[in-house]
Design a protein around this motif. Sequence first.
Motif, PDB file in Angstrom:
ATOM      1  N   GLU A  12      30.656  40.051  25.891  1.00 25.19           N
ATOM      2  CA  GLU A  12      29.776  40.441  24.802  1.00 25.19           C
ATOM      3  C   GLU A  12      28.379  40.785  25.317  1.00 25.19           C
ATOM      4  O   GLU A  12      27.638  41.528  24.664  1.00 25.19           O
ATOM      5  N   ASP A  13      28.034  40.240  26.480  1.00 23.98           N
ATOM      6  CA  ASP A  13      26.738  40.535  27.100  1.00 23.98           C
ATOM      7  C   ASP A  13      26.759  41.805  27.929  1.00 23.98           C
ATOM      8  O   ASP A  13      25.789  42.121  28.619  1.00 23.98           O
ATOM      9  N   GLU A  14      27.899  42.527  27.900  1.00 24.05           N
ATOM     10  CA  GLU A  14      28.113  43.774  28.632  1.00 24.05           C
ATOM     11  C   GLU A  14      28.155  43.572  30.145  1.00 24.05           C
ATOM     12  O   GLU A  14      28.039  44.526  30.907  1.00 24.05           O
ATOM     13  N   VAL A  15      28.348  42.340  30.582  1.00 19.67           N
ATOM     14  CA  VAL A  15      28.542  42.056  32.001  1.00 19.67           C
ATOM     15  C   VAL A  15      30.033  42.177  32.319  1.00 19.67           C
ATOM     16  O   VAL A  15      30.880  41.639  31.597  1.00 19.67           O
ATOM     17  N   GLN A  16      30.354  42.885  33.399  1.00 21.94           N
ATOM     18  CA  GLN A  16      31.747  43.125  33.752  1.00 21.94           C
ATOM     19  C   GLN A  16      32.471  41.836  34.091  1.00 21.94           C
ATOM     20  O   GLN A  16      31.950  40.967  34.799  1.00 21.94           O
ATOM     21  N   HIS A  17      33.693  41.697  33.579  1.00 23.83           N
ATOM     22  CA  HIS A  17      34.578  40.613  33.963  1.00 23.83           C
ATOM     23  C   HIS A  17      35.423  41.067  35.155  1.00 23.83           C
ATOM     24  O   HIS A  17      35.753  42.253  35.267  1.00 23.83           O
ATOM     25  N   THR A  18      35.777  40.139  36.019  1.00 27.96           N
ATOM     26  CA  THR A  18      36.667  40.469  37.133  1.00 27.96           C
ATOM     27  C   THR A  18      38.101  40.452  36.641  1.00 27.96           C
ATOM     28  O   THR A  18      38.639  39.402  36.286  1.00 27.96           O
ATOM     29  N   THR A  19      38.726  41.626  36.588  1.00 29.45           N
ATOM     30  CA  THR A  19      40.104  41.746  36.103  1.00 29.45           C
ATOM     31  C   THR A  19      40.971  42.572  37.041  1.00 29.45           C
ATOM     32  O   THR A  19      42.085  42.959  36.687  1.00 29.45           O
ATOM     33  N   THR A  20      40.460  42.859  38.246  1.00 27.04           N
ATOM     34  CA  THR A  20      41.202  43.632  39.239  1.00 27.04           C
ATOM     35  C   THR A  20      41.402  42.758  40.475  1.00 27.04           C
ATOM     36  O   THR A  20      40.453  42.126  40.948  1.00 27.04           O
ATOM     37  N   PHE A  21      42.637  42.781  41.005  1.00 29.47           N
ATOM     38  CA  PHE A  21      42.982  41.783  42.002  1.00 29.47           C
ATOM     39  C   PHE A  21      43.930  42.321  43.074  1.00 29.47           C
ATOM     40  O   PHE A  21      44.644  43.303  42.862  1.00 29.47           O
ATOM     41  N   ARG A  22      43.923  41.612  44.226  1.00 30.36           N
ATOM     42  CA  ARG A  22      44.974  41.768  45.226  1.00 30.36           C
ATOM     43  C   ARG A  22      46.084  40.769  44.917  1.00 30.36           C
ATOM     44  O   ARG A  22      45.860  39.769  44.233  1.00 30.36           O
ATOM     45  N   PHE A  23      47.254  41.033  45.468  1.00 30.03           N
ATOM     46  CA  PHE A  23      48.338  40.075  45.293  1.00 30.03           C
ATOM     47  C   PHE A  23      48.030  38.788  46.067  1.00 30.03           C
ATOM     48  O   PHE A  23      47.508  38.847  47.182  1.00 30.03           O
ATOM     49  N   PRO A  24      48.334  37.630  45.508  1.00 33.40           N
ATOM     50  CA  PRO A  24      48.104  36.372  46.219  1.00 33.40           C
ATOM     51  C   PRO A  24      48.978  36.270  47.467  1.00 33.40           C
ATOM     52  O   PRO A  24      50.071  36.832  47.536  1.00 33.40           O
ATOM     53  N   SER A  25      48.478  35.522  48.440  1.00 30.34           N
ATOM     54  CA  SER A  25      49.208  35.284  49.679  1.00 30.34           C
ATOM     55  C   SER A  25      48.856  33.885  50.172  1.00 30.34           C
ATOM     56  O   SER A  25      47.990  33.211  49.604  1.00 30.34           O
ATOM     57  N   ILE A  26      49.507  33.445  51.252  1.00 32.00           N
ATOM     58  CA  ILE A  26      49.162  32.130  51.787  1.00 32.00           C
ATOM     59  C   ILE A  26      47.712  32.120  52.275  1.00 32.00           C
ATOM     60  O   ILE A  26      47.029  31.090  52.175  1.00 32.00           O
ATOM     61  N   TRP A  27      47.223  33.259  52.779  1.00 36.53           N
ATOM     62  CA  TRP A  27      45.850  33.304  53.277  1.00 36.53           C
ATOM     63  C   TRP A  27      44.840  33.352  52.138  1.00 36.53           C
ATOM     64  O   TRP A  27      43.722  32.820  52.257  1.00 36.53           O
ATOM     65  N   SER A  28      45.219  33.948  51.034  1.00 35.05           N
ATOM     66  CA  SER A  28      44.312  33.911  49.877  1.00 35.05           C
ATOM     67  C   SER A  28      44.242  32.495  49.308  1.00 35.05           C
ATOM     68  O   SER A  28      43.209  32.093  48.759  1.00 35.05           O
TER      69      SER A  28
END
Length: 329
Positions: A133-149
């Motif tokens: 609502e504050d017009e600040v971008q939400h993080t909604t784009t991602f890499r696939f999870p892995s053991i290193w992530s």
Amino acid sequence: MTDPTILTIVLNYKTAQMTIKAADAARVAMQDLPGEIVIVDNDSQDGSFETLDAHVRDQGWTNTRVIQSGRNGGYGAGNNVGIRAGLSDGSRPDYIYILNSDAFPKPDAIRVLYDHLNTTPGTGFAGSFIEGEDEVQHTTTFRFPSIWSEFEGSINFGPVSKLLKSYRVPVELTKTTPVDWLAGASVMMRQDVLDEIGLFDETFFLYFEETDLCRRAQKAGHRVMFVAESVVTHLGSVSTGMKEWKRVPDYWFNSRWHYFAKNHGRVYAFCGTILHLIGGGLQLLRGKLTGKNNSRAPHFLRTLLRHDIAALLNFQRQRPSQPAPQIGE
């Protein structure tokens, strides 16, 4: 040749008034587009279905209907009910548009996704730019999870994150580009792709279901696109109550394990758990040495270990041990 049709699905769980606002925003955004809206009440049992159905009838909303899921099967299962319902005349839509009940598309947001799929046949899924609502971008784009992530995310330490930056799951983007997976607040999908790869895996009660679906789409050769020009306002975590969690619920651990075991095998999944525990343990040690508070939910690491040992040995329960909400990640 007729224009491709859209079925917009808004999944409700005990947030009838907010769902009405989301559906109304979708109606405005779909005014010049061929298609319908279906609101699925995911077994709220609080009068939501009656409230939603009465509102749609009283307001004379055309091309909008309200249906019941019949059971509380989770986020993916509830959306599957809407997908399987199809258009009201029994025909099959060309595109499925998933909109969270706490997400409100700008007037052109759905049109932008629609046009993108119409002009880029290699794209299977297209998701919006999500802001608060504050017009600040939400993080909604991602890499696939892995053991290193798992290690990078749990240790939460700058030098390690820099070293493992290519494995970090969240990806900060502002321009239209392909991604591994998108959060499901506002995503349009080709029905043909869903016919090919299947619908949401209903083993996931909540969380990781979009990750799994996007992974299957990409393995079948279909791009997943972040479309920055499609803007949606999202409140976030309203139905799940995630912001007020004092302990991470069982269904989160179940979903995380199922994602890794399904896509990489049980041994890989447990290796990811071990690296998560090592990273989390080092973060706790660093916090004690520096006097900084640990932001991790209480007992998270011991619960993760106990859960995943049971899962590795086939002792864990796949269904949630308590009633839980489904919407809004």
